[in-house]
Design an enzyme around this catalytic site. Sequence first.
Site, PDB file in Angstrom:
ATOM      1  CB  VAL B 150     114.302  -3.795  52.447  1.00  0.00           C
ATOM      2  CG1 VAL B 150     113.420  -3.625  53.670  1.00  0.00           C
ATOM      3  CG2 VAL B 150     114.641  -2.445  51.868  1.00  0.00           C
ATOM      4  N   GLY B 152     116.500  -8.744  54.239  1.00  0.00           N
ATOM      5  CA  GLY B 152     117.127 -10.005  53.842  1.00  0.00           C
ATOM      6  C   GLY B 152     116.282 -10.850  52.927  1.00  0.00           C
ATOM      7  N   GLY B 205     126.789 -11.630  68.706  1.00  0.00           N
ATOM      8  CA  GLY B 205     127.060 -11.159  67.347  1.00  0.00           C
ATOM      9  C   GLY B 205     125.873 -10.503  66.684  1.00  0.00           C
ATOM     10  CE  LYS B 223     117.686  -3.110  57.058  1.00  0.00           C
ATOM     11  NZ  LYS B 223     117.921  -3.865  58.312  1.00  0.00           N
TER      12      LYS B 223
END
Lengths: 451, 451
Positions: B150, B152, B205, B223
Amino acid sequence: VSLPGPASAADPNAKDRLGAVGLGLLGLGNVGAAFFEMVFAKAATVAERTGIDLEIVKVGVREPRRKRRETALLGQKLVADPYEVVNDPEVRIVVELIGGVLPAKDLVLAALAAGKPVVTANKELMATCGTELLSVAEKAGVDLLFEASVAGAIPLIRLLKESLAAEQILRISGIVNGTTNYILTRMSEEGLSYKEALAAAQRLGYAEADPSADVAGLDAAAKAAILAGIAFDADVSTSDVFCEGITAISPSDIKFAHKLGYEVKLLAVAEQLGTTEESPISVRVHPAMLPASHPLASVREALNAVFVEGEAAGEMMVYGRGAGGLPTASAVLGDVIEAAHHLREETRARPTRRKARTIEKMSRLSCQYYLSIEVTDRPGVLAAVAGVFGEHGVSIRSMEQVGLGSEARLVFVTHTAREDDVQATVARLEELDSVERVGCLLRLIGEEDRR
Amino acid sequence: VSLPGPASAADPNAKDRLGAVGLGLLGLGNVGAAFFEMVFAKAATVAERTGIDLEIVKVGVREPRRKRRETALLGQKLVADPYEVVNDPEVRIVVELIGGVLPAKDLVLAALAAGKPVVTANKELMATCGTELLSVAEKAGVDLLFEASVAGAIPLIRLLKESLAAEQILRISGIVNGTTNYILTRMSEEGLSYKEALAAAQRLGYAEADPSADVAGLDAAAKAAILAGIAFDADVSTSDVFCEGITAISPSDIKFAHKLGYEVKLLAVAEQLGTTEESPISVRVHPAMLPASHPLASVREALNAVFVEGEAAGEMMVYGRGAGGLPTASAVLGDVIEAAHHLREETRARPTRRKARTIEKMSRLSCQYYLSIEVTDRPGVLAAVAGVFGEHGVSIRSMEQVGLGSEARLVFVTHTAREDDVQATVARLEELDSVERVGCLLRLIGEEDRR
């Protein structure tokens, strides 16, 4: 008072229990009383969640006979001699909430020597002799946990020590003193003078009658020392921290900062100056001009926030209530549960190994500066002042005159310059007849990272 | 590849070493490759700081023969069969970075059954069968760590599980999907349409060619399930999470929100609805209108932030990069160091005991709502529409007509109303001849706490 846990006979988690963990509490002030109440209210929940039964066995206070809310619950467990708490064989964990370096240090050393883990919220103690105490704890193989010593409920120590264990920390910049942030918020949002804002803070209980430790930046400096120690595995104490407070800041400095797109905050900064873990570090506290878009710029009132820049993790910020009995007690209880968990598992927190790191002198750092100079408004003043900057090799990015006549001030923003050159400039400026006072010097921070 | 640690003979910390800790890596994608590089670059530093030597013993990838940057370093250690990694006796810790539920779940179970701690960044896995896996890990007495699953690098799991171990969490509200926050930021700051902002996110991206998992809120829902599980010791999986995405939001909705002093964000919310730890909880993902002064409102671009409200600790927020190879790898390495520390100390992370908690149906919740209704601009429309609100007991706080003719929209903000009444209102409105479409429904959040 034996605090109730769930009945252990019927409890499927009973096998995990090591019996009640006796806590010895030193101090029953603001944080101590909140901690006591929290253990009382939460022991059953903690037991259910973690299998750990906490029990307050003994409490050391200056005047055990004084009538207090807790007397009915504690009775004979209130004692005057803190060593009676530390040495009680039923006390398994010592919770030090008396503050100050002495006698706290001796008590902590006694507890560690007896193999008892210590949890402390004592900022002065950890900022003054943290390295020594951590080394004693390490050799004794015993926990010394101090999450609550910096920024109350905000879990900075665990963040830096565990979550970012693999991370090379590049810089930590924090608003770690609620009093000064409250004062600066009132000045910024309502145009109050420093004195008016201080008086408002005192009325609301955010500032003490003698506010000097806060407004001079000393409280923030102690926290900066602790954070630098954790972030850089370094031996840093308060006396290593360059420190300037907020008393010279005027509403017009803040207004000018707004015009340039900045906010003024008192920052504690710890940073690594080179690219390796052998590089010197800088640890300092001073008012700074931050771009308005910086996450720290919008931290208002008495809140605290710490911005961490890591090599791989990037930018990160934690934000919350940095002081107050309840938030601080919550952090203390988090540490107590960790220490109890380690007792049960017969293990301990990760060892901390500190090394001496070079702390760079402030005079050798460089940044951009804002200077406000009170002058006598007459022809030639600007030329004289600008000449002084030039003589010291400090290049001017922008200049503006604010006010007229006896109220006139020249406001400069420099290009990147060295601190010692700027300080020499200030000293020389103060000698000029046409300069009445160099009012305020603010360092610009966070510029390079912002859009 | 055996990664270098400091020479152990001359090393004063050598006694603490348990020898090199062999890591088995599953997956060498974005996060896997970053993790590999980080172990390679940081092993010596980690060894010096913690006394733990990490060594990558074997890496499972789909095509071991494909030429990749790591081939030269790994050679024969690249294998196609992931069980060869899990079962290698030299592999002490399994690092699962392949993603998805299967075969990841079977691999994790195999590792735990073999008594090997597992570190995973796998959000789908933990959101789908976290409770089951944690219970298996608990029974086996082995670590299962998932900080990177969750947000990063943001250390939420450790914050909730350890720092706030004693805290009663009242509510967690988070911006946990970078793609949608980037899209909403572009829409808010530049007035782009959803489609234009999505295209911009795809160019950079931030969004995938098929963005549906992000924009429909499914990534955030997974999450939310993980966070609710940790915060409330609850068994919550993705399928329990009410979920609405951002595709219906128009620039004019956001403009209107600004006019009212709000910002529009996609929030994952987990909250306890009553005052006790037996009370039902709510777990949901939907776009929300937040007061502009709320700390979450100023979280821009692809950043993530999670706002936590605790009973004693008060309000707290953590903020940072929620995705990307390096930040995620940093969180994985933090967990690997913890698991290795536990191996050395022959202990393990604190057990997680989950219980079934009632998850309240969305239909029974109440809040204020913003609704945008596309109508045919003719006399009597407002009366008809307002009548539908009244019939369903939904009281109107404010109404405004935006645009004219075929572009006309009626914009309502309600007083606090129940979700099922509002949904019934929407269903009935869509049947009206004069209503073309109910465009967007936003829930107002955070009102009660803000000045």
